[in-house]
Design a protein around this motif. Structure first.
Motif, PDB file in Angstrom:
ATOM      1  N   TYR A  88     -16.562  16.888 -14.644  1.00 52.14           N
ATOM      2  CA  TYR A  88     -16.298  17.769 -13.482  1.00 52.14           C
ATOM      3  C   TYR A  88     -16.953  19.114 -13.316  1.00 52.14           C
ATOM      4  CZ  TYR A  88     -13.191  13.973 -12.453  1.00 52.14           C
ATOM      5  OH  TYR A  88     -12.600  12.736 -12.361  1.00 52.14           O
ATOM      6  N   ARG A 101     -12.764  18.001 -26.302  1.00 51.21           N
ATOM      7  CA  ARG A 101     -13.667  17.713 -25.555  1.00 51.21           C
ATOM      8  C   ARG A 101     -15.127  17.707 -26.518  1.00 51.21           C
ATOM      9  NH1 ARG A 101     -10.293  15.877 -22.494  1.00 51.21           N
ATOM     10  NH2 ARG A 101      -9.887  17.110 -20.761  1.00 51.21           N
ATOM     11  N   ASP A 126     -16.604  20.823 -20.814  1.00 48.15           N
ATOM     12  CA  ASP A 126     -15.293  21.595 -20.267  1.00 48.15           C
ATOM     13  C   ASP A 126     -15.475  22.786 -19.802  1.00 48.15           C
ATOM     14  OD1 ASP A 126     -12.985  22.641 -19.681  1.00 48.15           O
ATOM     15  OD2 ASP A 126     -11.618  21.448 -21.268  1.00 48.15           O
ATOM     16  N   CYS A 164     -22.087  12.291 -15.716  1.00 48.52           N
ATOM     17  CA  CYS A 164     -21.737  11.557 -16.901  1.00 48.52           C
ATOM     18  C   CYS A 164     -22.752  11.631 -17.911  1.00 48.52           C
ATOM     19  CB  CYS A 164     -21.441  10.101 -16.249  1.00 48.52           C
ATOM     20  SG  CYS A 164     -22.721   9.188 -15.939  1.00 48.52           S
ATOM     21  N   ARG A 173     -13.641   9.314 -23.978  1.00 48.32           N
ATOM     22  CA  ARG A 173     -12.332   9.238 -23.265  1.00 48.32           C
ATOM     23  C   ARG A 173     -11.608   8.062 -23.811  1.00 48.32           C
ATOM     24  NH1 ARG A 173     -14.784  12.664 -19.741  1.00 48.32           N
ATOM     25  NH2 ARG A 173     -13.836  14.345 -19.229  1.00 48.32           N
ATOM     26  N   ALA A 174     -10.489   8.143 -23.677  1.00 43.91           N
ATOM     27  CA  ALA A 174      -9.378   7.145 -24.008  1.00 43.91           C
ATOM     28  C   ALA A 174      -9.470   6.071 -22.765  1.00 43.91           C
ATOM     29  CB  ALA A 174      -7.820   7.648 -24.149  1.00 43.91           C
ATOM     30  N   GLU A 175      -8.883   4.946 -23.590  1.00 46.49           N
ATOM     31  CA  GLU A 175      -8.759   3.526 -22.437  1.00 46.49           C
ATOM     32  C   GLU A 175      -8.187   3.964 -21.390  1.00 46.49           C
ATOM     33  OE1 GLU A 175      -9.652  -0.291 -21.786  1.00 46.49           O
ATOM     34  OE2 GLU A 175     -10.023   0.640 -23.892  1.00 46.49           O
ATOM     35  N   GLY A 176      -8.688   3.586 -20.044  1.00 42.88           N
ATOM     36  CA  GLY A 176      -8.029   3.889 -18.908  1.00 42.88           C
ATOM     37  C   GLY A 176      -8.303   5.104 -18.107  1.00 42.88           C
ATOM     38  N   GLN A 177      -9.110   6.099 -18.919  1.00 43.43           N
ATOM     39  CA  GLN A 177      -9.473   7.388 -18.355  1.00 43.43           C
ATOM     40  C   GLN A 177     -10.883   7.110 -17.798  1.00 43.43           C
ATOM     41  OE1 GLN A 177      -8.739  10.272 -21.380  1.00 43.43           O
ATOM     42  NE2 GLN A 177      -6.842  10.543 -20.714  1.00 43.43           N
ATOM     43  N   ASP A 178     -11.566   7.920 -16.843  1.00 45.30           N
ATOM     44  CA  ASP A 178     -12.680   7.928 -16.459  1.00 45.30           C
ATOM     45  C   ASP A 178     -13.476   8.867 -17.325  1.00 45.30           C
ATOM     46  OD1 ASP A 178     -13.084  10.621 -15.156  1.00 45.30           O
ATOM     47  OD2 ASP A 178     -11.520   9.966 -13.832  1.00 45.30           O
ATOM     48  N   SER A 179     -14.719   8.916 -17.275  1.00 47.79           N
ATOM     49  CA  SER A 179     -15.568   9.681 -18.040  1.00 47.79           C
ATOM     50  C   SER A 179     -16.277  10.594 -17.348  1.00 47.79           C
ATOM     51  CB  SER A 179     -16.864   8.496 -18.898  1.00 47.79           C
ATOM     52  OG  SER A 179     -15.977   7.880 -19.744  1.00 47.79           O
TER      53      SER A 179
END
Length: 153
Positions: free
Chosen positions: A92, A121, A108, A26, A83-89
């Motif tokens: 990967y 991204r 990415d 992260c 990231r948008a609300e509700g998405q993890d940061s």
């Protein structure tokens, strides 16, 4: 904690292997600065050089090299998209490359330099890139400065 300079694609490949390609990492925090300023007499001082720099702290889920810091000097592009609300940061995997005299880091692996906004991204490009291991900088503690509670209101 000495800085290690990345010079070419071989350095990049070695660094990416060392830090696991940013897998399960992260972006913890970043700090940006340049040479522009206004003095006490309100005179403005501006640089005509690529003087913008950014330090970025990444942490990852791994026992070796669990936190690293990147130092970008001579920033040419700087795009950070939360990231948008509700998405993890979670990152990967990321892309790190050297092309036509510039270093590019993107969160990415599929990011393309010729279509930088196709997949929205975060990405950064700069003339120089350095890194250092800061594995002791794990956890939530802020390393680049803390706002006092009264400052954040």
């Amino acid at each position: 904690m000495n800085w290690n300079k990345l010079n070419d694609q071989i350095d990049i490949e070695n660094f990416m292997e060392l830090f696991g390609g940013f897998h399960d990492s992260c972006l913890k925090e970043l700090y940006m600065w340049n040479e522009n300023s206004v003095d006490e007499n309100f005179s403005m001082s501006m640089s005509i050089h690529l003087d913008t720099c950014v330090r970025v702290l990444f942490q990852r889920q791994a026992p070796e090299h669990s936190a690293i810091e990147l130092l970008f000097k001579g920033i040419t592009q700087f795009h950070i998209i939360p990231r948008a609300e509700g998405q993890d940061s979670i990152i990967y995997g990321s892309k790190l490359m050297f092309k036509e005299g510039l270093f590019y880091w993107a969160e990415d692996e599929e990011w393309q330099i010729d279509q930088p906004f196709l997949r929205p991204r975060s990405w950064i490009s700069a003339k120089e890139l350095f890194w250092r291991d800061v594995s002791s900088w794990m956890g939530q503690e802020q390393r680049y400065g803390v706002l006092e509670e009264k400052d954040s209101q």
